[in-house]
Design a protein around this motif. Structure first.
Motif, PDB file in Angstrom:
ATOM      1  N   GLY A 158      43.963  23.827  38.478  1.00  0.00           N
ATOM      2  CA  GLY A 158      42.990  23.895  39.564  1.00  0.00           C
ATOM      3  C   GLY A 158      42.713  25.297  40.074  1.00  0.00           C
ATOM      4  N   VAL A 159      43.416  26.283  39.544  1.00  0.00           N
ATOM      5  CA  VAL A 159      43.236  27.665  39.996  1.00  0.00           C
ATOM      6  C   VAL A 159      41.882  28.198  39.533  1.00  0.00           C
ATOM      7  CG1 VAL A 159      44.057  30.037  39.637  1.00  0.00           C
ATOM      8  CG2 VAL A 159      45.701  28.210  40.132  1.00  0.00           C
ATOM      9  N   ARG A 160      41.223  28.949  40.419  1.00  0.00           N
ATOM     10  CA  ARG A 160      40.018  29.694  40.046  1.00  0.00           C
ATOM     11  C   ARG A 160      40.212  31.135  40.478  1.00  0.00           C
ATOM     12  NH1 ARG A 160      34.565  27.447  41.907  1.00  0.00           N
ATOM     13  NH2 ARG A 160      35.514  27.560  43.969  1.00  0.00           N
ATOM     14  N   MET A 161      39.694  32.061  39.685  1.00  0.00           N
ATOM     15  CA  MET A 161      39.870  33.479  39.960  1.00  0.00           C
ATOM     16  C   MET A 161      38.567  34.221  39.688  1.00  0.00           C
ATOM     17  SD  MET A 161      43.568  34.058  38.083  1.00  0.00           S
ATOM     18  CE  MET A 161      43.887  35.674  38.783  1.00  0.00           C
ATOM     19  N   GLY A 162      38.301  35.233  40.500  1.00  0.00           N
ATOM     20  CA  GLY A 162      37.109  36.026  40.237  1.00  0.00           C
ATOM     21  C   GLY A 162      36.767  36.959  41.371  1.00  0.00           C
ATOM     22  N   GLN A 163      35.608  37.600  41.219  1.00  0.00           N
ATOM     23  CA  GLN A 163      35.191  38.717  42.063  1.00  0.00           C
ATOM     24  C   GLN A 163      33.838  38.381  42.695  1.00  0.00           C
ATOM     25  OE1 GLN A 163      37.224  41.478  42.168  1.00  0.00           O
ATOM     26  NE2 GLN A 163      35.911  42.271  43.780  1.00  0.00           N
ATOM     27  N   PRO A 164      33.805  37.479  43.713  1.00  0.00           N
ATOM     28  CA  PRO A 164      32.528  37.046  44.277  1.00  0.00           C
ATOM     29  C   PRO A 164      31.990  37.935  45.388  1.00  0.00           C
ATOM     30  CG  PRO A 164      34.290  35.802  45.286  1.00  0.00           C
ATOM     31  CD  PRO A 164      34.943  36.740  44.289  1.00  0.00           C
ATOM     32  N   GLU A 165      32.477  39.166  45.484  1.00  0.00           N
ATOM     33  CA  GLU A 165      32.122  40.027  46.616  1.00  0.00           C
ATOM     34  C   GLU A 165      30.622  40.253  46.735  1.00  0.00           C
ATOM     35  OE1 GLU A 165      34.651  43.369  45.665  1.00  0.00           O
ATOM     36  OE2 GLU A 165      36.163  42.709  47.116  1.00  0.00           O
ATOM     37  N   ILE A 166      29.916  40.318  45.601  1.00  0.00           N
ATOM     38  CA  ILE A 166      28.473  40.573  45.654  1.00  0.00           C
ATOM     39  C   ILE A 166      27.760  39.502  46.468  1.00  0.00           C
ATOM     40  CG2 ILE A 166      27.919  39.323  43.507  1.00  0.00           C
ATOM     41  CD1 ILE A 166      25.890  41.622  42.933  1.00  0.00           C
ATOM     42  N   ASN A 167      28.280  38.291  46.478  1.00  0.00           N
ATOM     43  CA  ASN A 167      27.644  37.196  47.213  1.00  0.00           C
ATOM     44  C   ASN A 167      27.716  37.398  48.720  1.00  0.00           C
ATOM     45  OD1 ASN A 167      27.121  35.932  44.737  1.00  0.00           O
ATOM     46  ND2 ASN A 167      29.105  34.891  44.773  1.00  0.00           N
ATOM     47  N   ALA A 168      28.686  38.209  49.175  1.00  0.00           N
ATOM     48  CA  ALA A 168      28.809  38.532  50.599  1.00  0.00           C
ATOM     49  C   ALA A 168      28.197  39.891  50.910  1.00  0.00           C
ATOM     50  CB  ALA A 168      30.274  38.509  51.019  1.00  0.00           C
ATOM     51  N   GLY A 169      27.484  40.483  49.951  1.00  0.00           N
ATOM     52  CA  GLY A 169      26.870  41.779  50.170  1.00  0.00           C
ATOM     53  C   GLY A 169      27.862  42.925  50.151  1.00  0.00           C
ATOM     54  N   ILE A 170      29.049  42.693  49.598  1.00  0.00           N
ATOM     55  CA  ILE A 170      30.079  43.728  49.535  1.00  0.00           C
ATOM     56  C   ILE A 170      30.079  44.332  48.137  1.00  0.00           C
ATOM     57  CG2 ILE A 170      32.544  44.229  49.734  1.00  0.00           C
ATOM     58  CD1 ILE A 170      32.765  41.890  51.675  1.00  0.00           C
ATOM     59  N   ALA A 171      29.914  45.637  48.057  1.00  0.00           N
ATOM     60  CA  ALA A 171      29.971  46.313  46.763  1.00  0.00           C
ATOM     61  C   ALA A 171      31.408  46.313  46.252  1.00  0.00           C
ATOM     62  CB  ALA A 171      29.464  47.745  46.906  1.00  0.00           C
ATOM     63  N   SER A 172      31.577  46.294  44.933  1.00  0.00           N
ATOM     64  CA  SER A 172      32.906  46.259  44.319  1.00  0.00           C
ATOM     65  C   SER A 172      33.252  47.624  43.744  1.00  0.00           C
ATOM     66  CB  SER A 172      32.945  45.209  43.203  1.00  0.00           C
ATOM     67  OG  SER A 172      32.792  43.904  43.735  1.00  0.00           O
ATOM     68  N   THR A 173      34.430  48.113  44.074  1.00  0.00           N
ATOM     69  CA  THR A 173      34.879  49.404  43.546  1.00  0.00           C
ATOM     70  C   THR A 173      36.267  49.288  42.916  1.00  0.00           C
ATOM     71  OG1 THR A 173      35.600  49.984  45.791  1.00  0.00           O
ATOM     72  CG2 THR A 173      33.457  50.814  45.067  1.00  0.00           C
ATOM     73  N   THR A 174      37.242  48.807  43.666  1.00  0.00           N
ATOM     74  CA  THR A 174      38.568  48.625  43.055  1.00  0.00           C
ATOM     75  C   THR A 174      38.566  47.460  42.074  1.00  0.00           C
ATOM     76  OG1 THR A 174      39.246  47.366  45.014  1.00  0.00           O
ATOM     77  CG2 THR A 174      39.898  49.685  44.911  1.00  0.00           C
ATOM     78  N   GLY A 175      37.761  46.441  42.337  1.00  0.00           N
ATOM     79  CA  GLY A 175      37.713  45.297  41.427  1.00  0.00           C
ATOM     80  C   GLY A 175      37.311  45.672  40.019  1.00  0.00           C
ATOM     81  N   PRO A 176      36.193  46.388  39.828  1.00  0.00           N
ATOM     82  CA  PRO A 176      35.809  46.796  38.485  1.00  0.00           C
ATOM     83  C   PRO A 176      36.843  47.691  37.803  1.00  0.00           C
ATOM     84  CG  PRO A 176      33.918  46.882  39.921  1.00  0.00           C
ATOM     85  CD  PRO A 176      35.105  46.595  40.796  1.00  0.00           C
ATOM     86  N   TRP A 177      37.510  48.551  38.570  1.00  0.00           N
ATOM     87  CA  TRP A 177      38.557  49.391  37.968  1.00  0.00           C
ATOM     88  C   TRP A 177      39.650  48.529  37.343  1.00  0.00           C
ATOM     89  CZ3 TRP A 177      43.383  49.403  40.790  1.00  0.00           C
ATOM     90  CH2 TRP A 177      44.415  50.014  40.060  1.00  0.00           C
ATOM     91  N   ILE A 178      40.187  47.587  38.097  1.00  0.00           N
ATOM     92  CA  ILE A 178      41.319  46.821  37.569  1.00  0.00           C
ATOM     93  C   ILE A 178      40.856  45.833  36.512  1.00  0.00           C
ATOM     94  CG2 ILE A 178      41.328  45.021  39.358  1.00  0.00           C
ATOM     95  CD1 ILE A 178      44.419  45.175  39.216  1.00  0.00           C
ATOM     96  N   MET A 179      39.664  45.246  36.666  1.00  0.00           N
ATOM     97  CA  MET A 179      39.179  44.325  35.641  1.00  0.00           C
ATOM     98  C   MET A 179      38.904  45.064  34.336  1.00  0.00           C
ATOM     99  SD  MET A 179      36.700  41.472  37.404  1.00  0.00           S
ATOM    100  CE  MET A 179      35.614  42.617  38.261  1.00  0.00           C
ATOM    101  N   ASN A 180      38.309  46.238  34.423  1.00  0.00           N
ATOM    102  CA  ASN A 180      38.002  46.991  33.213  1.00  0.00           C
ATOM    103  C   ASN A 180      39.263  47.345  32.444  1.00  0.00           C
ATOM    104  OD1 ASN A 180      36.211  48.375  31.401  1.00  0.00           O
ATOM    105  ND2 ASN A 180      36.855  50.293  32.325  1.00  0.00           N
ATOM    106  N   SER A 181      40.335  47.694  33.175  1.00  0.00           N
ATOM    107  CA  SER A 181      41.574  48.066  32.494  1.00  0.00           C
ATOM    108  C   SER A 181      42.212  46.877  31.796  1.00  0.00           C
ATOM    109  CB  SER A 181      42.562  48.678  33.497  1.00  0.00           C
ATOM    110  OG  SER A 181      43.009  47.711  34.434  1.00  0.00           O
ATOM    111  N   MET A 182      41.931  45.667  32.274  1.00  0.00           N
ATOM    112  CA  MET A 182      42.546  44.474  31.681  1.00  0.00           C
ATOM    113  C   MET A 182      41.620  43.707  30.751  1.00  0.00           C
ATOM    114  SD  MET A 182      44.925  42.797  34.617  1.00  0.00           S
ATOM    115  CE  MET A 182      46.364  43.682  35.233  1.00  0.00           C
ATOM    116  N   LEU A 183      40.300  43.771  31.018  1.00  0.00           N
ATOM    117  CA  LEU A 183      39.369  42.883  30.324  1.00  0.00           C
ATOM    118  C   LEU A 183      38.300  43.610  29.529  1.00  0.00           C
ATOM    119  CD1 LEU A 183      38.754  40.324  33.227  1.00  0.00           C
ATOM    120  CD2 LEU A 183      40.283  40.051  31.270  1.00  0.00           C
ATOM    121  N   GLY A 184      38.086  44.910  29.779  1.00  0.00           N
ATOM    122  CA  GLY A 184      37.012  45.631  29.128  1.00  0.00           C
ATOM    123  C   GLY A 184      35.732  45.605  29.951  1.00  0.00           C
ATOM    124  N   MET A 185      34.809  46.493  29.611  1.00  0.00           N
ATOM    125  CA  MET A 185      33.623  46.708  30.428  1.00  0.00           C
ATOM    126  C   MET A 185      32.649  45.524  30.405  1.00  0.00           C
ATOM    127  SD  MET A 185      32.159  48.672  32.562  1.00  0.00           S
ATOM    128  CE  MET A 185      32.742  50.374  32.414  1.00  0.00           C
TER     129      MET A 185
END
Length: 252
Positions: free
Chosen positions: A125-152
């Motif tokens: 039942g776990v869900r994970m992700g980066q929904p910040e754009i939906n709240a109008g919040i720009a992502s900066t640390t999220g893309p850094w850590i995702m890119n290092s683990m998942l690729g661009m």
């Protein structure tokens, strides 16, 4: 009632995020409590591993409590980035293994915090992700850590769509290491933490140190970018407008 609960099970310390009515979303005071607990555990030789989990059965954490961030201006947003830097640095600076027992959704900054753990245990039942754009919040640390683990490619897709991944996808791409029934998440996390606690401590410390060294430049760049980008975002007023729309929709 404290925003976090602390329990010691042998050589394993357990931090439980304790705002289930708010999906364990964190505020600045709550993050400060977590940092203080991590610093105590880091200094205690009897503690050899740490587990972080959430109260209730709905969310590990929904990330930032939007009611706190709603009224930020540009200057407050810059100070806020500094608070995140301190929190993430405390997690990254641990010489002891950190196991994430994911009892539900991990979204936004909580997704990032989950990824800053060493090993993640979750259930279907776990869900994970980066929904910040939906709240109008720009992502900066999220893309850094995702890119290092998942690729661009996947980082761009997750950041721009704001979608949450289901547990099977998270498991398939290596973000959840152990996928077990919901009632077994903590038991499995404790089993993993105890096994890690029994490892040679100097080698554990040096391995953790090396992982931190390998990613430090990217972390510092993401904080610098966050300072610049969040100021512009909050000065535009868009985050406040999007959060207000979210609150109105939730009220309906």
């Amino acid at each position: 009632m404290s925003d976090i609960l602390i329990d010691i099970q042998g050589a394993v310390a357990v931090i439980t995020l304790n705002r289930p009515g708010k999906l364990n979303a964190w505020t600045t005071p709550m993050r400060n409590e977590i940092i203080e607990a991590l610093e105590r555990f880091e200094a205690d030789d009897a503690i050899r591993a740490i587990i972080m989990t959430g109260a209730g059965d709905r969310a590990f954490s929904a990330g930032q409590d939007l009611s706190e961030a709603h009224d930020f201006d540009g200057e407050r947003a810059v100070a806020w980035v500094g608070e995140w830097q301190r929190y993430y640095a405390a997690l990254r600076g641990l010489s002891k293994p950190l196991v994430m027992a994911l009892n539900g959704t991990a979204a936004g900054s909580a997704f990032q915090v989950a990824l800053l753990g060493d090993i993640r245990v979750g259930h279907p039942g776990v869900r994970m992700g980066q929904p910040e754009i939906n709240a109008g919040i720009a992502s900066t640390t999220g893309p850094w850590i995702m890119n290092s683990m998942l690729g661009m490619s996947r980082t761009i897709e997750l950041t721009l769509t704001g979608r949450l991944m289901e547990a099977d996808e998270c498991h398939r791409i290596g973000l959840i290491h152990h996928l077990v029934p919901a009632e077994e998440v903590f038991t499995k996390a404790l089993e993993v933490a105890e096994a890690l606690a029994a490892k040679p401590p100097v080698a554990m410390r040096l391995d953790k140190q090396r992982f931190r060294e390998m990613t430090e430049a990217g972390f510092q760049d993401s904080i610098e970018a966050g300072t610049r980008i969040q100021r512009e975002a909050y000065e535009s007023g868009e985050p406040a407008r999007m959060m207000e729309a979210f609150f109105q929709q939730r009220a309906k």
